[in-house]
Design a protein around this motif. Sequence first.
Motif, PDB file in Angstrom:
ATOM      1  N   VAL A 139      21.191  -6.646-103.393  1.00 28.39           N
ATOM      2  CA  VAL A 139      22.092  -6.308-104.492  1.00 28.39           C
ATOM      3  C   VAL A 139      23.352  -7.173-104.492  1.00 28.39           C
ATOM      4  O   VAL A 139      23.650  -7.854-105.476  1.00 28.39           O
ATOM      5  CB  VAL A 139      22.482  -4.804-104.435  1.00 28.39           C
ATOM      6  N   SER A 140      24.091  -7.163-103.375  1.00 31.73           N
ATOM      7  CA  SER A 140      25.387  -7.846-103.348  1.00 31.73           C
ATOM      8  C   SER A 140      25.259  -9.358-103.530  1.00 31.73           C
ATOM      9  O   SER A 140      26.014  -9.965-104.304  1.00 31.73           O
ATOM     10  CB  SER A 140      26.114  -7.551-102.032  1.00 31.73           C
ATOM     11  N   GLU A 141      24.325  -9.977-102.829  1.00 36.27           N
ATOM     12  CA  GLU A 141      24.168 -11.429-102.924  1.00 36.27           C
ATOM     13  C   GLU A 141      23.804 -11.880-104.340  1.00 36.27           C
ATOM     14  O   GLU A 141      24.487 -12.741-104.903  1.00 36.27           O
ATOM     15  CB  GLU A 141      23.132 -11.924-101.914  1.00 36.27           C
ATOM     16  N   PRO A 142      22.751 -11.341-104.957  1.00 35.06           N
ATOM     17  CA  PRO A 142      22.425 -11.787-106.323  1.00 35.06           C
ATOM     18  C   PRO A 142      23.502 -11.404-107.342  1.00 35.06           C
ATOM     19  O   PRO A 142      23.750 -12.144-108.301  1.00 35.06           O
ATOM     20  CB  PRO A 142      21.096 -11.097-106.622  1.00 35.06           C
ATOM     21  N   LEU A 143      24.147 -10.232-107.152  1.00 33.70           N
ATOM     22  CA  LEU A 143      25.207  -9.822-108.079  1.00 33.70           C
ATOM     23  C   LEU A 143      26.363 -10.807-108.025  1.00 33.70           C
ATOM     24  O   LEU A 143      26.875 -11.247-109.070  1.00 33.70           O
ATOM     25  CB  LEU A 143      25.681  -8.413-107.733  1.00 33.70           C
ATOM     26  N   VAL A 147      27.640 -13.226-111.153  1.00 37.30           N
ATOM     27  CA  VAL A 147      29.007 -13.116-111.676  1.00 37.30           C
ATOM     28  C   VAL A 147      29.779 -14.412-111.442  1.00 37.30           C
ATOM     29  O   VAL A 147      30.482 -14.906-112.330  1.00 37.30           O
ATOM     30  CB  VAL A 147      29.740 -11.928-111.023  1.00 37.30           C
ATOM     31  N   HIS A 148      29.631 -14.981-110.247  1.00 36.06           N
ATOM     32  CA  HIS A 148      30.337 -16.218-109.918  1.00 36.06           C
ATOM     33  C   HIS A 148      29.930 -17.351-110.858  1.00 36.06           C
ATOM     34  O   HIS A 148      30.769 -18.119-111.344  1.00 36.06           O
ATOM     35  CB  HIS A 148      30.031 -16.602-108.468  1.00 36.06           C
ATOM     36  N   LYS A 149      28.664 -17.435-111.130  1.00 37.87           N
ATOM     37  CA  LYS A 149      28.168 -18.471-112.028  1.00 37.87           C
ATOM     38  C   LYS A 149      28.710 -18.269-113.441  1.00 37.87           C
ATOM     39  O   LYS A 149      29.054 -19.235-114.132  1.00 37.87           O
ATOM     40  CB  LYS A 149      26.637 -18.454-112.034  1.00 37.87           C
ATOM     41  N   ARG A 150      28.839 -17.012-113.868  1.00 40.76           N
ATOM     42  CA  ARG A 150      29.386 -16.718-115.202  1.00 40.76           C
ATOM     43  C   ARG A 150      30.861 -17.091-115.288  1.00 40.76           C
ATOM     44  O   ARG A 150      31.339 -17.530-116.329  1.00 40.76           O
ATOM     45  CB  ARG A 150      29.211 -15.232-115.535  1.00 40.76           C
ATOM     46  N   PHE A 151      31.582 -16.904-114.203  1.00 42.36           N
ATOM     47  CA  PHE A 151      32.987 -17.305-114.196  1.00 42.36           C
ATOM     48  C   PHE A 151      33.136 -18.797-114.448  1.00 42.36           C
ATOM     49  O   PHE A 151      34.122 -19.246-115.041  1.00 42.36           O
ATOM     50  CB  PHE A 151      33.636 -16.950-112.845  1.00 42.36           C
ATOM     51  N   MET A 258      32.088 -28.278-108.855  1.00 41.38           N
ATOM     52  CA  MET A 258      32.113 -26.843-109.119  1.00 41.38           C
ATOM     53  C   MET A 258      30.904 -26.292-109.865  1.00 41.38           C
ATOM     54  O   MET A 258      30.809 -25.101-110.108  1.00 41.38           O
ATOM     55  CB  MET A 258      33.393 -26.488-109.876  1.00 41.38           C
ATOM     56  N   ASP A 259      29.956 -27.135-110.263  1.00 38.23           N
ATOM     57  CA  ASP A 259      28.771 -26.627-110.948  1.00 38.23           C
ATOM     58  C   ASP A 259      27.610 -26.399-109.984  1.00 38.23           C
ATOM     59  O   ASP A 259      26.457 -26.242-110.409  1.00 38.23           O
ATOM     60  CB  ASP A 259      28.347 -27.596-112.052  1.00 38.23           C
ATOM     61  N   THR A 260      27.906 -26.359-108.691  1.00 36.09           N
ATOM     62  CA  THR A 260      26.859 -26.154-107.688  1.00 36.09           C
ATOM     63  C   THR A 260      27.328 -25.160-106.627  1.00 36.09           C
ATOM     64  O   THR A 260      28.509 -24.846-106.533  1.00 36.09           O
ATOM     65  CB  THR A 260      26.483 -27.475-106.985  1.00 36.09           C
ATOM     66  N   ASN A 261      26.358 -24.678-105.833  1.00 36.41           N
ATOM     67  CA  ASN A 261      26.636 -23.855-104.640  1.00 36.41           C
ATOM     68  C   ASN A 261      27.503 -22.620-104.954  1.00 36.41           C
ATOM     69  O   ASN A 261      28.631 -22.487-104.486  1.00 36.41           O
ATOM     70  CB  ASN A 261      27.301 -24.695-103.547  1.00 36.41           C
ATOM     71  N   PHE A 262      26.921 -21.699-105.743  1.00 33.21           N
ATOM     72  CA  PHE A 262      27.636 -20.496-106.171  1.00 33.21           C
ATOM     73  C   PHE A 262      27.419 -19.293-105.254  1.00 33.21           C
ATOM     74  O   PHE A 262      28.002 -18.238-105.479  1.00 33.21           O
ATOM     75  CB  PHE A 262      27.188 -20.090-107.579  1.00 33.21           C
ATOM     76  N   CYS A 263      26.581 -19.408-104.257  1.00 32.93           N
ATOM     77  CA  CYS A 263      26.171 -18.241-103.483  1.00 32.93           C
ATOM     78  C   CYS A 263      27.330 -17.580-102.755  1.00 32.93           C
ATOM     79  O   CYS A 263      28.394 -18.180-102.573  1.00 32.93           O
ATOM     80  CB  CYS A 263      25.084 -18.620-102.483  1.00 32.93           C
ATOM     81  N   LEU A 264      27.122 -16.330-102.331  1.00 35.26           N
ATOM     82  CA  LEU A 264      28.094 -15.628-101.510  1.00 35.26           C
ATOM     83  C   LEU A 264      28.027 -16.162-100.088  1.00 35.26           C
ATOM     84  O   LEU A 264      28.961 -16.810 -99.614  1.00 35.26           O
ATOM     85  CB  LEU A 264      27.823 -14.123-101.556  1.00 35.26           C
ATOM     86  N   PHE A 265      26.923 -15.887 -99.396  1.00 32.61           N
ATOM     87  CA  PHE A 265      26.714 -16.418 -98.045  1.00 32.61           C
ATOM     88  C   PHE A 265      25.346 -17.065 -97.868  1.00 32.61           C
ATOM     89  O   PHE A 265      25.134 -17.774 -96.890  1.00 32.61           O
ATOM     90  CB  PHE A 265      26.843 -15.305 -96.991  1.00 32.61           C
ATOM     91  N   MET A 266      24.413 -16.814 -98.812  1.00 31.79           N
ATOM     92  CA  MET A 266      23.018 -17.222 -98.633  1.00 31.79           C
ATOM     93  C   MET A 266      22.612 -18.267 -99.667  1.00 31.79           C
ATOM     94  O   MET A 266      22.454 -17.947-100.853  1.00 31.79           O
ATOM     95  CB  MET A 266      22.095 -16.002 -98.736  1.00 31.79           C
ATOM     96  N   PRO A 267      22.439 -19.530 -99.260  1.00 26.75           N
ATOM     97  CA  PRO A 267      22.027 -20.595-100.183  1.00 26.75           C
ATOM     98  C   PRO A 267      20.670 -20.337-100.851  1.00 26.75           C
ATOM     99  O   PRO A 267      20.307 -21.045-101.788  1.00 26.75           O
ATOM    100  CB  PRO A 267      21.960 -21.834 -99.283  1.00 26.75           C
ATOM    101  N   ALA A 271      19.127 -21.963-104.361  1.00 29.85           N
ATOM    102  CA  ALA A 271      17.824 -22.616-104.443  1.00 29.85           C
ATOM    103  C   ALA A 271      16.973 -21.991-105.545  1.00 29.85           C
ATOM    104  O   ALA A 271      16.343 -22.697-106.342  1.00 29.85           O
ATOM    105  CB  ALA A 271      17.105 -22.536-103.104  1.00 29.85           C
ATOM    106  N   LEU A 272      16.989 -20.668-105.618  1.00 26.68           N
ATOM    107  CA  LEU A 272      16.219 -19.968-106.657  1.00 26.68           C
ATOM    108  C   LEU A 272      16.794 -20.228-108.040  1.00 26.68           C
ATOM    109  O   LEU A 272      16.060 -20.337-109.024  1.00 26.68           O
ATOM    110  CB  LEU A 272      16.191 -18.467-106.365  1.00 26.68           C
ATOM    111  N   GLY A 273      18.123 -20.340-108.119  1.00 23.26           N
ATOM    112  CA  GLY A 273      18.775 -20.571-109.410  1.00 23.26           C
ATOM    113  C   GLY A 273      18.931 -22.031-109.765  1.00 23.26           C
ATOM    114  O   GLY A 273      19.537 -22.358-110.791  1.00 23.26           O
ATOM    115  N   LYS A 274      18.410 -22.921-108.916  1.00 22.26           N
ATOM    116  CA  LYS A 274      18.467 -24.374-109.142  1.00 22.26           C
ATOM    117  C   LYS A 274      19.908 -24.884-109.284  1.00 22.26           C
ATOM    118  O   LYS A 274      20.207 -25.749-110.108  1.00 22.26           O
ATOM    119  CB  LYS A 274      17.642 -24.760-110.372  1.00 22.26           C
ATOM    120  N   THR A 275      20.799 -24.336-108.486  1.00 24.95           N
ATOM    121  CA  THR A 275      22.194 -24.792-108.487  1.00 24.95           C
ATOM    122  C   THR A 275      22.597 -25.319-107.114  1.00 24.95           C
ATOM    123  O   THR A 275      23.787 -25.455-106.819  1.00 24.95           O
ATOM    124  CB  THR A 275      23.140 -23.641-108.877  1.00 24.95           C
TER     125      THR A 275
END
Length: 633
Positions: A139-143, A147-151, A258-267, A271-275
């Motif tokens: 939940v927390s990681e994908p959420l 959200v981070h990507k939307r920002f 800034m258009d890459t690497n949006f994850c919280l702690f888990m890349p 990888a799944l989001g192609k960012t």
Amino acid sequence: MGAPLSAWPWEYLGSFKYVLFGPLIGKVLYSIIHEKEDPLTLLTTSWCLHILLLCILRAVIHQLWSSYTNMLFLTRNRRIIQQGVDFKQIDKEWHWDNFIILHGLIASMVCCLVPSSLQNLPLWSTRGFITTLVLHVGVSEPLYYWVHKRFHSNNYFFDNYHSLHHSSPVPQTSTAGNATLLEHLILSITIGIPVFGTNLMGFGSVCMIYGYVLVFDFLRCLGHSNVEVVPHQLFEKKPFLRYLLYTPTYHSLHHTEMDTNFCLFMPLFDALGKTLNAKSWGLHKQISLNAGKNGKAPDFVFLAHVVDLSSSLHVPFVFRSFSSIPFSMRFFLVFGWLPGIVAMLAMWAWAKTFLISFYNLRDRLHQTWAVPRYGFQYFLPFALDGINNQIEQAILRADRMGVKVISLAALNKNEGLNGGGTLFVNKHPDLRVRVVHGNTLTAAVILNEIPKDVKEVFLSGATSKLGRAIALYLCRRRVRVLMLTLSTERFQKIQKEAPADYQQYLVQVTKYHAAQNCKTWIVGKWITPREQRWAPSGTHFHQFVVPPILQFRKDCTYGDLAAMRLPDDVEGLGICEYTMDRGVVHACHAGGVVHYLEGWTHHEVGALDVDRIDLVWNAALKHGLKPVSSKPT
């Protein structure tokens, strides 16, 4: 007016914002004093105490990470972005801990609403640990990723809410907390889902709450540390781990691209989001491999020293914010005395010269090294050889690295210690690095503070390197110099150096009462309040004595130690030099800078060349250094 939820509601409180913890502290104290509960019992019954402890521990984690990342003598070869942290970034991140207050208030409200669910929690629950991990990953990681990507994809949200976080050019642990209220409200949900979700399922435990929150903060600090501590061999042996744990290099790429690497702690989610940034693993390996190598050699080094126990705490790896303002005694420094004493003894025993700051000067790297010796140690006869050895090793190390100029701070060039650096130059005649004491510019600064219409000055410390040069310079201006010295031989030696027509302007005096009618005092030797009484009302005390004299006379004015402001194009400067203002350094430090910028190839050691005083002064002004005036008003 800013966007809704962009500003913190307690901004107007400034540093008094910590009063918001008052109700929690009051509740704990009330339980101890009036309900006669001991602290150990409170640990099992009072959620107020747990919230306070958790907030303190979170602040400690951030502080420990900050201390480590700013220990440049340990981390300089592991830094990802080599640029220094400047005053602008430090000021912007001054209130980085707002989120700790926010989360404490939210936790207090939740505990007030559902106190029964948080009472009598077990110390440990294996099911709770597993449930928390599942909720975080599921939940927390994908959420957070979404959200981070939307920002970033929405200009309104980025400009009003997220640009503040990205305004810091060099990621630091404080950068992790430097964000708007809305961002941290969302982060509260991210961190709250696993904690409260596990508790609501009945699997909560004390260790789960403390462990998850503190590990969360630890990993946030890891990503923003700008110091690569994760060995690349770990990912080479276990490739799948690179998708489960990000690295400081990985997250720093998000701050630069800034258009890459949006994850919280888990890349994995990038990888799944192609960012996922394609350079993530290669750059991480490169920085990890370079950790054992020496970085780019600085062109200029200032070799400082510790003044006393209190001022030794005025370094970035103790409190970054405190070191960014001029040093003054503060109450909280008392708590640093014990570890300071331990550090002093350890450094006295075996420490080597260490790097405490660096910044760019005209696109060249400028570093400040420090000799691990305290001021009082320079006056212990049995310690002198050891101190000279430390200075010598620093000079030889600079020579091997290819440093062009090394400048010696006040006590490191003491005449009785090494003859103003002469000892090292004579011992190592083939040095490529230029050794500079910088006193020529110090003399120039003092002399340019003296009004042109002054006809008589009183000079103490008259036979020192600086005193001699000042006396010889002023006599050429037909200024009568009352030179305080008991040694007639040393006075006559200096007098003979003056041109014959000007020798009459140098006058030997042996007592302070000889200056009772002179309103311009140049102090090169520490004087007591009793000795200051001889100065007439309206006297201005110029000084080149360390430490500065006490400002005892209310009817007189006191000049600051000779100093100059660095050029405006200096980058990455975020530490004040002892009691100096931001961007201001002692004149001897500035003298080394000028020596380097001019490309002079001579050593500046031993006695001062009076004929070079005006030359050095004009060179300093030419390169953008500005005098810090302490002229009489």
